[in-house]
Design an enzyme around this catalytic site. Structure first.
Site, short mmCIF file in Angstrom:
data_model
loop_
_atom_site.label_atom_id
_atom_site.label_comp_id
_atom_site.label_asym_id
_atom_site.label_seq_id
_atom_site.Cartn_x
_atom_site.Cartn_y
_atom_site.Cartn_z
N THR A 11 0.82 -1.22 0.00
CA THR A 11 0.00 0.00 0.00
C THR A 11 0.85 1.27 0.00
OG1 THR A 11 -0.10 -0.12 2.41
CG2 THR A 11 -1.95 -1.09 1.20
N GLN A 13 4.20 3.80 -1.42
CA GLN A 13 4.59 4.33 -2.74
C GLN A 13 5.20 3.25 -3.61
OE1 GLN A 13 7.19 8.06 -3.99
NE2 GLN A 13 8.55 6.37 -3.52
N SER A 90 8.93 4.17 7.64
CA SER A 90 9.95 4.64 6.70
C SER A 90 10.32 6.11 6.87
CB SER A 90 9.45 4.40 5.26
OG SER A 90 8.40 5.29 4.97
N SER A 131 18.67 1.05 2.31
CA SER A 131 18.53 2.50 2.10
C SER A 131 19.86 3.22 2.11
CB SER A 131 17.66 3.06 3.23
OG SER A 131 17.75 4.47 3.28
N GLU A 133 20.25 5.80 3.59
CA GLU A 133 20.40 6.30 4.96
C GLU A 133 21.48 5.54 5.72
OE1 GLU A 133 18.76 8.59 7.38
OE2 GLU A 133 18.71 9.64 5.48
N TYR A 154 15.91 4.99 12.47
CA TYR A 154 15.50 4.35 11.21
C TYR A 154 16.70 3.71 10.52
CZ TYR A 154 14.38 4.07 6.21
OH TYR A 154 14.23 3.65 4.91
N ARG A 189 4.17 9.83 -3.52
CA ARG A 189 5.02 9.95 -2.34
C ARG A 189 4.18 10.41 -1.15
NH1 ARG A 189 9.38 8.26 0.45
NH2 ARG A 189 11.24 9.55 0.12
P1 NAP Z 1 6.03 4.05 2.38
O1 NAP Z 1 5.31 4.76 1.29
O2 NAP Z 1 6.15 4.69 3.71
O3 NAP Z 1 5.33 2.61 2.54
C1 NAP Z 1 5.61 1.79 3.64
C2 NAP Z 1 4.72 0.56 3.58
O4 NAP Z 1 5.00 -0.28 4.72
C3 NAP Z 1 3.22 0.86 3.63
O5 NAP Z 1 2.54 -0.05 2.80
C4 NAP Z 1 2.88 0.59 5.09
O6 NAP Z 1 1.54 0.24 5.30
C5 NAP Z 1 3.77 -0.62 5.33
N1 NAP Z 1 4.02 -0.91 6.74
C6 NAP Z 1 4.49 -0.09 7.70
N2 NAP Z 1 4.61 -0.72 8.87
C7 NAP Z 1 4.21 -1.99 8.66
C8 NAP Z 1 4.09 -3.13 9.48
N3 NAP Z 1 4.43 -3.10 10.78
N4 NAP Z 1 3.63 -4.29 8.94
C9 NAP Z 1 3.28 -4.33 7.63
N5 NAP Z 1 3.35 -3.27 6.80
C10 NAP Z 1 3.81 -2.12 7.31
O7 NAP Z 1 7.52 3.69 1.90
P2 NAP Z 1 8.15 3.69 0.42
O8 NAP Z 1 8.65 5.05 0.11
O9 NAP Z 1 7.23 3.01 -0.51
O10 NAP Z 1 9.45 2.79 0.66
C11 NAP Z 1 9.39 1.37 0.55
C12 NAP Z 1 10.54 0.77 1.35
O11 NAP Z 1 11.79 1.23 0.82
C13 NAP Z 1 10.57 1.12 2.83
O12 NAP Z 1 11.09 0.02 3.52
C14 NAP Z 1 11.53 2.28 2.91
O13 NAP Z 1 12.10 2.37 4.20
C15 NAP Z 1 12.54 1.87 1.85
N6 NAP Z 1 13.24 2.96 1.17
C16 NAP Z 1 12.55 3.99 0.61
C17 NAP Z 1 13.22 4.97 -0.08
C18 NAP Z 1 12.49 6.11 -0.73
O14 NAP Z 1 13.15 7.10 -1.06
N7 NAP Z 1 11.18 6.00 -0.97
C19 NAP Z 1 14.62 4.90 -0.21
C20 NAP Z 1 15.29 3.82 0.36
C21 NAP Z 1 14.60 2.84 1.04
P3 NAP Z 1 0.39 1.41 5.49
O15 NAP Z 1 0.02 1.85 4.09
O16 NAP Z 1 -0.69 0.67 6.19
O17 NAP Z 1 1.02 2.50 6.29
N1 GDD Z 2 10.31 15.38 5.86
C1 GDD Z 2 10.79 16.63 5.90
N2 GDD Z 2 9.97 17.64 6.23
N3 GDD Z 2 12.10 16.83 5.60
C2 GDD Z 2 12.56 18.10 5.62
C3 GDD Z 2 11.74 19.18 5.95
C4 GDD Z 2 10.38 18.96 6.29
O1 GDD Z 2 9.61 19.86 6.61
N4 GDD Z 2 12.50 20.32 5.86
C5 GDD Z 2 13.72 19.94 5.48
N5 GDD Z 2 13.77 18.60 5.34
C6 GDD Z 2 14.98 17.82 4.98
C7 GDD Z 2 15.32 16.71 5.97
O2 GDD Z 2 15.99 17.25 7.11
C8 GDD Z 2 16.21 15.82 5.11
O3 GDD Z 2 17.53 16.29 5.14
C9 GDD Z 2 15.65 16.02 3.69
O4 GDD Z 2 14.75 17.14 3.76
C10 GDD Z 2 14.88 14.82 3.15
O5 GDD Z 2 13.90 14.44 4.12
P1 GDD Z 2 12.76 13.36 3.75
O6 GDD Z 2 12.05 13.78 2.52
O7 GDD Z 2 11.96 13.16 4.98
O8 GDD Z 2 13.58 12.06 3.35
P2 GDD Z 2 14.85 11.35 4.02
O9 GDD Z 2 16.01 11.58 3.11
O10 GDD Z 2 15.00 11.70 5.44
O11 GDD Z 2 14.40 9.80 3.98
C11 GDD Z 2 13.84 9.24 2.78
O12 GDD Z 2 14.88 8.72 1.97
C12 GDD Z 2 15.63 7.62 2.55
C13 GDD Z 2 16.68 7.20 1.53
O13 GDD Z 2 17.76 8.08 1.59
C14 GDD Z 2 12.85 8.15 3.21
O14 GDD Z 2 12.14 7.72 2.07
C15 GDD Z 2 13.55 6.95 3.83
O15 GDD Z 2 12.61 5.90 4.04
C16 GDD Z 2 14.64 6.49 2.85
O16 GDD Z 2 15.34 5.38 3.38
#
Ligand code: NAP
Ligand code: GDD
Length: 345
Positions: A11, A13, A90, A131, A133, A154, A189
């Site tokens: 569910t 992104q 996440s 990630s 991260e 995280y 997103r």
């Molecule tokens: P997201 O939009 O936050 O989706 C997270 C998903 O995990 C949702 O379907 C959520 O369900 C589900 N979930 C959360 N807690 C759970 C639990 N306890 N049991 C079962 N399901 C659970 O994240 P995303 O951006 O698609 O990212 C997908 C994965 O890649 C994550 O593991 C994230 O940490 C990792 N990642 C993301 C990025 C990025 O930039 N997007 C980069 C690197 C790694 P609900 O819909 O019910 O909340």
């Molecule tokens: N969320 C958020 N909100 N971030 C902010 C804001 C705000 O109002 N203002 C500035 N930022 C800055 C954060 O401090 C960070 O440096 C940057 O924007 C990106 O924040 P996010 O978009 O929350 O993403 P992230 O980089 O911390 O984490 C995402 O990317 C990771 C991969 O590098 C998530 O998708 C993680 O799940 C993923 O692993």
């Protein structure tokens, strides 16, 4: 033979784009869904086919990464060829508020799923959503050989998941891979990540229903790519001859200021007039700069991203502006709904 895949986090992104991709490739797709008092299927509603129909290929199952017994049962029932573990708490900032919950789902949840694979005896390939991260304070460019230095609960939880995935590969011969993905975004997103928070605000400010946007650190550098291209990379990792770990990134970094410039500029606005600072969006320890080196994925998998951070900002602004003009819900919410998105981290 039709291939079967199990996606946790369907569910979310990435889960929604991956489900689309696998269905288009002819897979039968099973998704883990959390029981909630309201429906959380907005990103996959367009994929719905009544499961009573003979042509239905997408099935959802209640479950949670905190419930190991349920994962074993489901794994045995579904008997998947491929498992994609995308579920996680996440949000990096939220992980400082909920460190224990984040460890339980983003960290321990991974070993529960790996144990479900092992104990059920299914023969499957396993993808772990690792990630960028993990690199934390290690300066860019970051590749598969760069040392990790996590900077949040995280990232620490993801570090455990990274190593336990490698361990199941080495200990049990499981075809298990880590995709070390840099930030990837899209119109789907979550509304509290910085890119979507910005593009949603651009649409609302342009329409005259919002006047200010509160943000934290504008100096951080991120390597932002386009989510549909990244889920293709996940699938490619599981089709390789041997299991291995890969970075997916564009190789180009932008600051939050750069993203603001492009997003507001795309509709003829100057962000300096609207953006305000709020310290609640700062992190106790920040990750200053992430810029990935995707050479290995390019050379070994043929994976090639085509959308950079600037193009991505324009895609996301256009989507939020259209959704607002149409007055209809766009994926999870339209920019005119979800009032709490502006107030929550
Ligand atoms: P997201 O939009 O936050 O989706 C997270 C998903 O995990 C949702 O379907 C959520 O369900 C589900 N979930 C959360 N807690 C759970 C639990 N306890 N049991 C079962 N399901 C659970 O994240 P995303 O951006 O698609 O990212 C997908 C994965 O890649 C994550 O593991 C994230 O940490 C990792 N990642 C993301 C990025 C990025 O930039 N997007 C980069 C690197 C790694 P609900 O819909 O019910 O909340
Ligand atoms: N969320 C958020 N909100 N971030 C902010 C804001 C705000 O109002 N203002 C500035 N930022 C800055 C954060 O401090 C960070 O440096 C940057 O924007 C990106 O924040 P996010 O978009 O929350 O993403 P992230 O980089 O911390 O984490 C995402 O990317 C990771 C991969 O590098 C998530 O998708 C993680 O799940 C993923 O692993």
């Amino acid at each position: 033979m039709t291939k079967r895949a199990l996606i946790t986090g369907i569910t979310g992104q990435d889960g929604s784009y991956l489900a689309e991709l696998l269905l288009a490739k002819g897979y039968e797709v099973h998704g883990l869904i959390r029981r909630a008092s309201t429906f959380n299927t907005g990103r996959i509603d367009h994929l719905f086919v009544d499961p009573h129909e003979a042509n239905a290929r997408l099935f959802l199952h209640y479950g949670d990464l905190s419930d190991g017994a349920r994962l074993v049962t489901l794994m045995a029932q579904i008997d998947p060829d491929e498992v994609y573990n995308l579920a996680a708490q996440s949000h990096v900032r939220v992980s400082f508020d909920e460190p224990e919950h984040t460890a339980d789902t983003t960290g321990t949840g991974t070993v529960r799923l790996l144990e479900a694979v092992r104990l059920s005896g299914v023969r499957t390939r396993y993808y772990q959503a690792s990630s960028s991260e993990l690199y934390g304070s290690t300066p860019p460019p970051q590749s598969e050989t760069t040392p990790f230095h996590p900077r949040s609960p995280y990232a620490a939880a993801k570090l455990y998941s990274y190593w336990i995935t490698k361990n199941y590969r080495e200990a049990y011969g499981l075809f298990a891979v880590n995709g070390i993905l840099f930030n990837h975004e899209s119109p789907r997103r979550g509304e509290t990540f910085v890119t979507r928070k910005i593009t949603r605000a651009v649409a609302r400010i342009k329409a005259g229903i919002q006047s200010e946007l509160y943000l934290g650190n504008l100096d951080a550098v991120r390597d932002w790519g386009y989510a549909p291209e990244y889920v293709l990379g996940m699938w490619q990792m599981l089709q390789a001859d041997e299991p291995d770990d890969y970075v997916l990134a564009t190789g180009t970094g932008y600051t939050i200021r750069d993203f603001l410039d492009v997003s507001f500029g795309h509709v003829g606005l100057d962000w300096n007039e609207f953006v305000r600072f709020d310290e609640r969006y700062l992190r106790p320890s920040e990750v200053d700069a992430l810029i990935g080196d995707p050479s290995k994925a390019r050379e070994r998998l043929g994976w090639e991203p085509t959308v950079d951070g600037a193009a991505l900002a324009r895609i996301m602004v256009d989507a939020d502006v259209s959704a607002l003009e149409a007055g209809t819900a766009h994926w999870v919410d339209s920019p005119q709904s979800a009032p709490w998105a502006e107030a929550l981290r």
